[in-house]
Design a protein around this motif. Sequence first.
Motif, PDB file in Angstrom:
ATOM      1  N   TYR A  78      -2.258   0.616  -4.526  1.00 55.72           N
ATOM      2  CA  TYR A  78      -1.882  -0.728  -4.100  1.00 55.72           C
ATOM      3  C   TYR A  78      -1.063  -1.426  -5.172  1.00 55.72           C
ATOM      4  N   SER A 129       0.845  -1.194   0.000  1.00 59.88           N
ATOM      5  CA  SER A 129       0.000   0.000   0.000  1.00 59.88           C
ATOM      6  C   SER A 129       0.879   1.241   0.000  1.00 59.88           C
ATOM      7  N   THR A 158      -4.893   6.135  -1.745  1.00 58.59           N
ATOM      8  CA  THR A 158      -4.014   4.988  -1.618  1.00 58.59           C
ATOM      9  C   THR A 158      -3.883   4.251  -2.955  1.00 58.59           C
ATOM     10  N   LYS A 174      -9.323   6.928  -0.304  1.00 58.43           N
ATOM     11  CA  LYS A 174      -8.295   6.736   0.729  1.00 58.43           C
ATOM     12  C   LYS A 174      -6.937   7.279   0.308  1.00 58.43           C
ATOM     13  N   ARG A 177      -6.049   1.405  -7.170  1.00 58.74           N
ATOM     14  CA  ARG A 177      -6.106   2.561  -6.283  1.00 58.74           C
ATOM     15  C   ARG A 177      -7.469   2.657  -5.611  1.00 58.74           C
ATOM     16  N   VAL A 208       0.124   5.251   0.812  1.00 55.23           N
ATOM     17  CA  VAL A 208      -0.816   6.299   1.201  1.00 55.23           C
ATOM     18  C   VAL A 208      -0.192   7.655   0.939  1.00 55.23           C
TER      19      VAL A 208
END
Length: 114
Positions: A79, A21, A77, A75, A71, A23
């Motif tokens: 991945y 992940s 984020t 968030k 994605r 962020v």
Amino acid sequence: QVQLVESGGGLVQPGGSLRLSCVASESILSFNIMGWYRQAPGKQRDWVATLTRDGSTNYADSVKGRFTISRDNAKNTVYLQMNSLRPEDTAVYYCAAMRVGVSWGRGTQVTVSS
């Protein structure tokens, strides 16, 4: 300057899976491209996968069919799902955010070994 924090690395046996992940401290949709790179000991940093703002993906030949970049916009984020891992996938994996320049995270170690 955006902050990128990677997580999810670790030790896994050959054939196993991991999900990394990344962020971001701001909206990932503000970047043209989000990507994953990796650097093995004594080697240069290599491109692994990229995801454009419009959702297009590209993969290095060495990971095609095994890794998936995705994605979660809500968030902030990105991945990297890594399946069928091999010893040669061992490296520090870095998240990158590309706009005018490139911002990098600090990386997360992935070790594939029995």
